[in-house]
Motif scaffolding. Structure first.
Motif, PDB file in Angstrom:
ATOM      1  N   MET A  68      -7.633   9.909   0.584  1.00 20.55           N
ATOM      2  CA  MET A  68      -6.388  10.447   0.052  1.00 20.55           C
ATOM      3  C   MET A  68      -5.428   9.316  -0.321  1.00 20.55           C
ATOM      4  SD  MET A  68      -7.197  13.589   0.280  1.00 20.55           S
ATOM      5  CE  MET A  68      -5.689  14.498   0.002  1.00 20.55           C
ATOM      6  N   PRO A  69      -4.472   9.588  -1.216  1.00 19.84           N
ATOM      7  CA  PRO A  69      -3.493   8.563  -1.580  1.00 19.84           C
ATOM      8  C   PRO A  69      -2.714   8.010  -0.395  1.00 19.84           C
ATOM      9  CG  PRO A  69      -3.415  10.379  -3.138  1.00 19.84           C
ATOM     10  CD  PRO A  69      -4.326  10.808  -2.030  1.00 19.84           C
ATOM     11  N   THR A  70      -2.383   8.868   0.573  1.00 21.87           N
ATOM     12  CA  THR A  70      -1.666   8.380   1.746  1.00 21.87           C
ATOM     13  C   THR A  70      -2.510   7.402   2.542  1.00 21.87           C
ATOM     14  OG1 THR A  70      -2.417  10.394   2.869  1.00 21.87           O
ATOM     15  CG2 THR A  70      -0.165  10.399   2.014  1.00 21.87           C
ATOM     16  N   ALA A  71      -3.834   7.617   2.563  1.00 19.99           N
ATOM     17  CA  ALA A  71      -4.727   6.693   3.257  1.00 19.99           C
ATOM     18  C   ALA A  71      -4.800   5.362   2.515  1.00 19.99           C
ATOM     19  CB  ALA A  71      -6.120   7.304   3.395  1.00 19.99           C
ATOM     20  N   LEU A  72      -4.801   5.409   1.187  1.00 19.46           N
ATOM     21  CA  LEU A  72      -4.816   4.173   0.401  1.00 19.46           C
ATOM     22  C   LEU A  72      -3.546   3.359   0.646  1.00 19.46           C
ATOM     23  CD1 LEU A  72      -6.124   5.567  -3.019  1.00 19.46           C
ATOM     24  CD2 LEU A  72      -7.419   4.176  -1.391  1.00 19.46           C
ATOM     25  N   VAL A  73      -2.395   4.025   0.590  1.00 17.58           N
ATOM     26  CA  VAL A  73      -1.116   3.332   0.790  1.00 17.58           C
ATOM     27  C   VAL A  73      -1.019   2.794   2.215  1.00 17.58           C
ATOM     28  CG1 VAL A  73       1.389   3.638   0.881  1.00 17.58           C
ATOM     29  CG2 VAL A  73       0.086   4.619  -1.010  1.00 17.58           C
ATOM     30  N   GLY A  74      -1.385   3.629   3.202  1.00 19.51           N
ATOM     31  CA  GLY A  74      -1.325   3.188   4.593  1.00 19.51           C
ATOM     32  C   GLY A  74      -2.233   2.017   4.863  1.00 19.51           C
ATOM     33  N   THR A  75      -3.438   2.034   4.286  1.00 17.64           N
ATOM     34  CA  THR A  75      -4.383   0.936   4.486  1.00 17.64           C
ATOM     35  C   THR A  75      -3.849  -0.358   3.895  1.00 17.64           C
ATOM     36  OG1 THR A  75      -6.242   2.487   4.450  1.00 17.64           O
ATOM     37  CG2 THR A  75      -6.740   0.169   4.064  1.00 17.64           C
ATOM     38  N   VAL A  76      -3.296  -0.280   2.688  1.00 16.78           N
ATOM     39  CA  VAL A  76      -2.755  -1.484   2.049  1.00 16.78           C
ATOM     40  C   VAL A  76      -1.607  -2.053   2.878  1.00 16.78           C
ATOM     41  CG1 VAL A  76      -1.458  -2.324   0.056  1.00 16.78           C
ATOM     42  CG2 VAL A  76      -3.493  -0.912  -0.285  1.00 16.78           C
ATOM     43  N   LEU A  77      -0.686  -1.219   3.338  1.00 15.42           N
ATOM     44  CA  LEU A  77       0.482  -1.701   4.082  1.00 15.42           C
ATOM     45  C   LEU A  77       0.085  -2.365   5.395  1.00 15.42           C
ATOM     46  CD1 LEU A  77       3.028   1.217   3.530  1.00 15.42           C
ATOM     47  CD2 LEU A  77       3.126  -1.077   2.552  1.00 15.42           C
ATOM     48  N   LEU A  78      -1.028  -1.915   5.992  1.00 18.81           N
ATOM     49  CA  LEU A  78      -1.442  -2.465   7.290  1.00 18.81           C
ATOM     50  C   LEU A  78      -2.428  -3.614   7.155  1.00 18.81           C
ATOM     51  CD1 LEU A  78      -1.829   0.751   9.493  1.00 18.81           C
ATOM     52  CD2 LEU A  78       0.108  -0.813   9.331  1.00 18.81           C
ATOM     53  N   THR A  79      -2.759  -4.012   5.938  1.00 20.50           N
ATOM     54  CA  THR A  79      -3.705  -5.116   5.750  1.00 20.50           C
ATOM     55  C   THR A  79      -3.096  -6.230   4.909  1.00 20.50           C
ATOM     56  OG1 THR A  79      -4.680  -3.906   3.887  1.00 20.50           O
ATOM     57  CG2 THR A  79      -5.774  -3.705   6.022  1.00 20.50           C
ATOM     58  N   LEU A  80      -1.787  -6.364   4.964  1.00 22.40           N
ATOM     59  CA  LEU A  80      -1.076  -7.448   4.285  1.00 22.40           C
ATOM     60  C   LEU A  80      -0.454  -8.361   5.323  1.00 22.40           C
ATOM     61  CD1 LEU A  80       0.742  -5.406   1.491  1.00 22.40           C
ATOM     62  CD2 LEU A  80      -1.236  -6.897   1.186  1.00 22.40           C
ATOM     63  N   ARG A  81      -0.385  -9.655   4.989  1.00 24.62           N
ATOM     64  CA  ARG A  81       0.189 -10.607   5.938  1.00 24.62           C
ATOM     65  C   ARG A  81       1.709 -10.542   5.978  1.00 24.62           C
ATOM     66  NH1 ARG A  81      -2.660 -14.183   8.592  1.00 24.62           N
ATOM     67  NH2 ARG A  81      -4.864 -14.521   8.061  1.00 24.62           N
ATOM     68  N   GLY A  82       2.334 -10.218   4.872  1.00 27.01           N
ATOM     69  CA  GLY A  82       3.792 -10.228   4.819  1.00 27.01           C
ATOM     70  C   GLY A  82       4.420  -9.046   5.537  1.00 27.01           C
ATOM     71  N   ARG A  83       5.766  -9.111   5.695  1.00 24.72           N
ATOM     72  CA  ARG A  83       6.489  -8.005   6.325  1.00 24.72           C
ATOM     73  C   ARG A  83       6.464  -6.763   5.453  1.00 24.72           C
ATOM     74  NH1 ARG A  83      10.176 -12.306   7.319  1.00 24.72           N
ATOM     75  NH2 ARG A  83      10.271 -12.885   9.521  1.00 24.72           N
ATOM     76  N   GLY A  84       6.550  -6.966   4.131  1.00 25.97           N
ATOM     77  CA  GLY A  84       6.581  -5.848   3.208  1.00 25.97           C
ATOM     78  C   GLY A  84       5.856  -6.202   1.932  1.00 25.97           C
ATOM     79  N   VAL A  85       5.922  -5.275   0.974  1.00 28.19           N
ATOM     80  CA  VAL A  85       5.211  -5.475  -0.275  1.00 28.19           C
ATOM     81  C   VAL A  85       6.039  -4.877  -1.406  1.00 28.19           C
ATOM     82  CG1 VAL A  85       3.908  -3.335   0.058  1.00 28.19           C
ATOM     83  CG2 VAL A  85       3.034  -5.093  -1.481  1.00 28.19           C
ATOM     84  N   GLY A  86       6.105  -5.591  -2.525  1.00 28.54           N
ATOM     85  CA  GLY A  86       6.791  -5.084  -3.696  1.00 28.54           C
ATOM     86  C   GLY A  86       5.996  -3.988  -4.369  1.00 28.54           C
ATOM     87  N   LYS A  87       6.684  -3.185  -5.176  1.00 27.63           N
ATOM     88  CA  LYS A  87       6.039  -2.042  -5.824  1.00 27.63           C
ATOM     89  C   LYS A  87       4.887  -2.491  -6.720  1.00 27.63           C
ATOM     90  CE  LYS A  87       5.934   2.414  -6.756  1.00 27.63           C
ATOM     91  NZ  LYS A  87       7.151   3.062  -7.271  1.00 27.63           N
ATOM     92  N   HIS A  88       5.082  -3.556  -7.480  1.00 27.34           N
ATOM     93  CA  HIS A  88       4.030  -4.033  -8.379  1.00 27.34           C
ATOM     94  C   HIS A  88       2.788  -4.445  -7.593  1.00 27.34           C
ATOM     95  CE1 HIS A  88       2.151  -5.975 -11.841  1.00 27.34           C
ATOM     96  NE2 HIS A  88       1.913  -7.018 -11.064  1.00 27.34           N
ATOM     97  N   GLU A  89       2.987  -5.187  -6.497  1.00 30.18           N
ATOM     98  CA  GLU A  89       1.866  -5.631  -5.681  1.00 30.18           C
ATOM     99  C   GLU A  89       1.200  -4.452  -4.984  1.00 30.18           C
ATOM    100  OE1 GLU A  89      -0.796  -8.381  -3.776  1.00 30.18           O
ATOM    101  OE2 GLU A  89       0.360  -8.312  -5.630  1.00 30.18           O
ATOM    102  N   LEU A  90       1.994  -3.476  -4.560  1.00 29.49           N
ATOM    103  CA  LEU A  90       1.437  -2.282  -3.922  1.00 29.49           C
ATOM    104  C   LEU A  90       0.522  -1.546  -4.891  1.00 29.49           C
ATOM    105  CD1 LEU A  90       1.311  -0.306  -1.535  1.00 29.49           C
ATOM    106  CD2 LEU A  90       3.391   0.776  -2.411  1.00 29.49           C
ATOM    107  N   VAL A  91       0.947  -1.394  -6.134  1.00 27.66           N
ATOM    108  CA  VAL A  91       0.127  -0.730  -7.141  1.00 27.66           C
ATOM    109  C   VAL A  91      -1.166  -1.518  -7.373  1.00 27.66           C
ATOM    110  CG1 VAL A  91      -0.007  -0.087  -9.582  1.00 27.66           C
ATOM    111  CG2 VAL A  91       2.079   0.394  -8.278  1.00 27.66           C
ATOM    112  N   ARG A  92      -1.053  -2.849  -7.470  1.00 25.64           N
ATOM    113  CA  ARG A  92      -2.238  -3.671  -7.702  1.00 25.64           C
ATOM    114  C   ARG A  92      -3.252  -3.535  -6.574  1.00 25.64           C
ATOM    115  NH1 ARG A  92      -4.522  -8.693  -6.726  1.00 25.64           N
ATOM    116  NH2 ARG A  92      -2.991  -9.203  -5.114  1.00 25.64           N
ATOM    117  N   ARG A  93      -2.776  -3.577  -5.334  1.00 24.49           N
ATOM    118  CA  ARG A  93      -3.696  -3.505  -4.200  1.00 24.49           C
ATOM    119  C   ARG A  93      -4.270  -2.101  -4.023  1.00 24.49           C
ATOM    120  NH1 ARG A  93      -6.308  -7.665  -2.849  1.00 24.49           N
ATOM    121  NH2 ARG A  93      -6.650  -6.888  -0.736  1.00 24.49           N
TER     122      ARG A  93
END
Length: 818
Positions: free
Chosen positions: A436-461
C-alpha cells in the motif's frame, strides 16, 4: 545516472476491469494503463442520510426488499441462511461416528474407574455376573447420555447460526455503512482473481466441496471484509472460526448469526471437546460448506506475517487425510490496509501494557475511528488449489508407503505435512500481497539516514521502492492514472500528523517520522520482499562498519555464507524464508544486488563478473554504491537493523539470569514472564541512555521470539507446572553460565558473551558509543542491577526440567533458510 533497472512494460494487453451491475458480473476494457492485474472497488460508501436522505432511503429500501444481488437467494455454494439451518447442522455434528465413538470410549473408561473404586458394588458370587454386567451397561448408557447432553450444549454454543436471509441482508447493509465510512476509498479486489474465484466456487459447488479461505490476520476487519466480498460476489459465506473471547453480549450473537463459530482459545486435555471440534470440521467439509480461519492464529501486532499456528489447520488436514472428506479447495487470502484501525492498541501491547479484554465497551470505543478517513482495503486471492492434490504431491517425500496397507500417515509424518502446509499458505499470501502507499511512505521514512526528507526526495525514493517491489515479484496497489505525488499526498493524509510530521516554514516541504514505533507497522508490510537482501547487506556491513578503503571492507564468500546462515537462524521465528537451499538463495540474491550495482562480486577464473554465478571469491560495495552514499545498501540494512537490535537485547538480557554473587541458591528458578518484562525495562533504559538505537527493539513480540530461540538452543532450561495459572520458570544452563572476576563482576567471556558479540557485529554503529567497551562496562553493570530484582522473587529448586530446544533444534534449522 540512476542505478534502478525498471521492469519492462508488459507486451500483453492489460486485463479487463471488473464491473458488477445488478446481480451480474461483467467485464469491460481496462481504463488502467500498463497494469497487469487491474482492480475495482467492490464497496463504495453509501449515500449518507444527512447529505443525501432520498438516495440513502432508496438504498435501504433495495436491501429490505432484496432487489437483484441484494436478495442473496442463490449464492454459489451450498444452501445457507434458511430457517432450521442451526438444528440441521447440530444434528449432523452429533451424528458423526467419530463423536459417538469417543463418547462411548469415555463412558467405558469412566465405568472401569468406578468398578476399580467399588462404586458399582461387588461382582458377587457365581451366577451374579449377569446382574453386575447389567449395572455396568446401565451406568455406561447413563454416562453416555450425560456426555451427549454436554456435547449438545457445547455444539449449540459453538456452531454458526445462518438462519435468516433478512438478517444477513440487514447485516450486510449495516456493516458496509460502517466499514466504508472508516475506509472511505472502499474495498478493492483484482478482477482476474475474483472471476477465477467464482469459477472455482461454481465447480466446487457441483462437487459439494468446501473452499477453505486462509487469510492473513492484521485486524478484526479481516473477516468482515472477506464476508462482504463473498456476499457482494454472490458466493456462499464461509463459516468463520473465531476465538470465544469475541463472544460477548450483543456483538457475539450478531457475529454468530453472520457466520462465526466459537471455539475455546485452548483445548487443554479435553478429549470430548477436541473430538467435537473435529466432528464439526468434518461436517462442514463433508457437506461442502465454506470455511475461513486464520493461519497465523491471532492478529499480527507488528505488521508482518507471523509464524503459522497449526491448531485448526490440523483438524482440516485430518479430515482429508483420514478419508472422511474426499477433498477441499484451499484459497490463501491477503488483506492489506492503508491504515489499520487497531495499531494504537498494538503499540501499547508491544510496549508491555496488558491486552484489554474484548467487550462491548471496547468495541464501541473502537467505533469512534469510523469518523476518520483510513483510506482503502485491498484484498487479494491466491489461485485456489486442491488440498488432496497438495497431499498427493508431497506424498512421495513426506509419507511412507507400505505395499500391504497402502499409505501410512504416522504422527511424525503428519506433523511434517502440516508444517509444509502452513508455510506454503504463508508463502502464497506473501506472493499475492499488495504494498500500500502508506507502507511505501513509511518504509522510505524509516530507511533514511537524515532526520527528515524533502518532498522531491520522498517522491524519488517511493518511485525507486515501487520499482524494487515489482522487481521482487511483489505488487504495488493500483491507483489508475494518479501521479506518484498525488498518491503520496493521499498516503500522508491517511497516516496523519501523529505518524508523519511536517516541518513548516522551509523552502521545501519536509517530512519526518513522528512516531517511528507505530510507523514500523507499515514498514513491516514490505519487509518480506527484501529479507534476503537485508540479511546479505547486514552481513557485509560487519566489514563496512570497520571503515577504511574498499580492500579492507571486502568479505570472503565463506565468511559471508557463515554470517548469513547465523542471521538466518537468528531470525527463524521472525520471517518466512524461501524454502530453497541457503546456497542457492545466497547466490541468487548476490546476483540481484550485483545487477543493481549495490555489491560487486569477484570470482576466480572468470572474466565475466555478471553472468558467472560460480566461484565467488569475495564481495564488496559496488563503486557506484559508494559514490551514491550507500543509499541502496543502507536501505536494506535499515530494514533489518531493528531486528538485529532486538535479538541483541534478548541475548544481553540473559545475563540477568546469572544469580548474584552471594545469592544462597545458585540454581534458583525465575518466572519467564517476569524475566521478559524486566528485559523490556532493560531495553527501554538502554534506549534512553543511547546504548540501543531503535525503540521498536524493545517490543514484546520481538523479545518473546528472542527468548523462544534461546530456549530452543538450550541456553536456558525451562520447567512448566501443570497448574494453568502458573507460568514457566527458567534458569540459565550451566554451559552458558558466565564467570565472575575476583571482585564479583560478570566477566565478558564465555558462550553467552560470544553470542552477544556475534550479534553485535551486525548492529548499526552508534554515534556516541563503541559497542565493545560500552557493553563490557555500563551495560553489564545495568544488567546486574535489573537482574538482582529478579532474584528477590526467585523460586527454589523444582522438578520437571524441560529443554524443548534439544528436541526441536534440528527441525527448525532445516526449515530456517535465507
Amino acid at each position: 545516472m540512476s542505478k534502478t533497472n525498471p521492469l519492462p512494460a508488459s507486451a500483453s494487453a492489460p486485463s479487463p476491469d471488473l464491473a458488477i451491475l445488478g446481480n451480474t458480473i461483467q467485464i469491460h476494457p481496462s481504463s488502467v494503463a500498463n497494469q497487469s492485474s487491474p482492480e475495482q472497488s467492490l464497496l463504495e460508501p453509501y449515500a449518507r442520510f444527512r447529505q443525501e436522505p432520498i438516495n440513502a432511503l432508496q438504498e435501504l429500501g433495495l436491501h429490505v426488499v432484496g432487489e437483484g444481488w441484494r436478495s442473496y437467494d442463490q449464492p454459489i455454494g451450498q444452501d445457507i441462511f434458511y430457517s432450521g439451518f442451526s438444528e440441521n447442522m447440530k444434528g449432523m455434528v452429533m451424528a458423526q461416528a467419530r463423536l459417538r465413538t469417543k463418547m462411548a470410549e469415555l463412558a467405558a473408561k469412566r465405568v472401569e474407574v468406578e468398578i476399580h473404586e467399588g462404586l458399582l458394588g461387588p461382582k458377587g458370587l457365581e451366577g451374579e455376573e449377569e446382574e453386575h454386567r447389567k449395572r455396568r451397561l446401565a451406568r455406561r448408557r447413563e454416562i453416555e447420555g450425560q456426555l451427549r447432553e454436554v456435547a449438545g450444549e457445547w455444539t449449540e454454543k459453538m456452531i454458526c447460526k445462518m438462519e435468516s436471509r433478512y438478517f444477513i441482508r440487514s447485516a450486510y447493509y449495516l456493516t458496509t455503512q460502517l466499514l466504508t465510512r472508516a475506509y472511505h476509498q472502499g474495498i478493492h479486489v483484482s478482477s482476474d482473481e475474483v472471476l477465477q474465484l467464482r469459477s472455482v466456487a461454481a465447480e466446487a459447488a457441483k462437487k459439494k466441496q468446501s473452499i477453505i479461505f486462509l487469510p492473513c490476520h492484521r485486524s478484526h476487519v479481516d473477516y468482515v471484509s472477506l464476508q462482504l466480498i463473498c456476499y457482494r460476489l454472490g458466493l456462499a459465506l464461509p463459516t468463520v472460526i473465531a476465538g470465544d473471547n469475541l463472544n460477548f453480549p450483543v456483538i457475539g450473537p450478531f457475529l454468530q448469526h453472520a457466520g462465526a463459530m466459537w471455539i475455546r482459545r485452548s483445548f487443554g486435555d479435553d478429549q470430548l471437546y477436541t473430538t467435537l471440534v473435529q466432528s464439526y470440521m468434518d461436517t462442514l467439509l463433508q457437506n461442502g460448506y465454506n470455511i475461513e480461519c486464520f493461519v497465523e492464529g491471532g492478529r499480527s501486532r507488528t505488521g508482518k506475517l507471523l509464524q503459522p499456528k497449526f491448531g485448526i489447520l490440523s483438524f482440516l488436514l485430518e479430515s482429508v487425510l483420514s478419508g472422511r472428506v474426499e477433498d477441499a479447495i484451499v484459497c490463501p487470502v491477503s488483506t492489506q490496509y492503508d491504515k489499520v484501525i487497531e495499531v494504537d492498541s498494538y503499540v501499547s501491547e508491544l510496549l508491555g501494557q496488558p491486552k484489554p479484554k474484548e467487550d462491548l465497551a471496547g468495541f464501541l470505543s473502537a467505533s469512534s475511528v469510523l469518523s476518520l478517513k483510513l483510506g482503502r482495503v485491498d484484498v487479494r486471492f491466491h489461485e485456489p488449489w486442491s488440498l488432496r492434490g497438495f497431499i498427493d504431491e508431497h506424498q512421495s517425500r513426506l509419507v511412507h508407503k507400505s505395499p500391504s496397507v497402502g499409505t501410512m500417515y504416522d504422527a511424525s509424518l503428519k506433523r511434517r505435512l502440516l508444517t509444509t502446509l502452513g508455510y506454503k499458505v504463508l508463502s502464497d499470501i506473501n506472493a499475492v500481497s499488495v504494498v500500500m502507499p502508506t507502507a511505501l511512505v513509511g518504509t522510505v521514512l524509516l530507511t533514511l539516514r537524515g532526520r527528515g526528507v524533502g518532498k522531491h526526495e520522498l517522491v524519488r525514493r517511493v518511485n525507486w521502492l515501487s520499482d524494487r517491489v515489482r522487481a521482487q515479484g511483489g505488487r504495488v496497489a493500483h491507483f489508475a492514472n494518479s501521479t506518484t505525488v498525488s498518491v503520496i499526498d493521499k498516503a500522508l493524509e491517511v497516516l496523519g500528523p501523529k505518524l508523519v510530521g511536517r516541518v513548516e516554514g522551509l523552502p521545501e516541504e519536509t517530512y519526518y517520522a513522528e512516531d517511528r514505533f507505530q510507523l514500523s507497522f507499515y514498514r513491516n508490510m514490505t519487509i518480506h520482499l527484501f529479507v534476503s537482501q537485508a540479511l546479505v547487506c547486514a552481513a557485509v556491513y560487519t566489514k563496512v562498519k570497520l571503515g577504511g578503503g574498499p580492500e579492507s571492507q571486502r568479505m570472503s564468500y565463506r565468511e559471508l555464507y557463515d554470517t548469513v546462515f547465523f542471521l538466518s537462524q537468528l531470525f527463524r521465528a521472525e520471517f518466512i524464508f524461501p524454502t530453497t537451499p541457503l546456497e542457492e538463495n545466497l547466490r541468487t540474491t548476490l546476483m540481484g544486488l550485483e545487477r543493481d550495482r549495490v555489491l560487486s562480486c569477484f570470482r576466480r577464473d572468470s572474466d565475466d563478473v555478471v553472468s558467472s554465478n560460480d566461484n565467488i571469491e569475495y564481495v564488496e560495495l559496488h563503486p557506484d554504491e559508494r559514490a551514491s552514499g550507500r543509499e541502496d545498501f543502507d536501505f536494506y540494512a535499515f530494514l533489518i537493523w531493528p531486528f538485529v537490535e532486538a535479538s541483541w537485547l534478548g541475548a544481553i538480557s540473559l545475563f540477568m539470569l546469572v544469580p548474584p554473587r552471594d545469592y544462597p541458591d545458585q540454581e534458583a528458578w525465575l518466572d519467564l514472564k517476569t524475566v521478559q518484562d524486566k528485559a523490556q525495562l532493560l531495553g527501554k533504559t538502554l534506549y534512553h541512555q543511547g546504548d540501543l538505537s531503535y525503540f521498536e527493539a524493545v517490543n514484546k513480540e520481538a523479545l518473546k521470539n528472542a527468548f523462544s530461540r534461546s530456549e530452543e538452543e538450550g541456553i536456558f532450561q525451562t520447567t512448566r507446572s501443570r497448574e494453568a495459572k502458573a507460568g514457566p520458570k527458567v534458569r540459565l544452563d550451566a554451559a552458558w553460565m558466565p564467570a565472575r572476576d575476583a571482585e564479583g563482576r560478570l566477566k565478558p567471556e564465555g558462550k553467552l558473551w560470544e553470542l552477544c558479540e556475534r550479534i553485535s557485529q551486525s548492529r548499526r554503529e552508534g554515534k556516541n558509543r563503541r559497542d565493545g567497551a560500552t557493553v563490557r562496562t555500563r551495560v553489564l553493570n545495568l544488567v546486574e542491577v535489573v537482574g538482582a530484582e529478579l532474584f528477590a522473587h526467585a523460586v527454589p529448586e523444582v522438578e520437571g526440567v524441560q529443554s524443548k530446544g534439544s528436541r526441536r533444534r534440528k527441525g527448525i534449522q532445516t526449515r530456517a533458510q535465507l
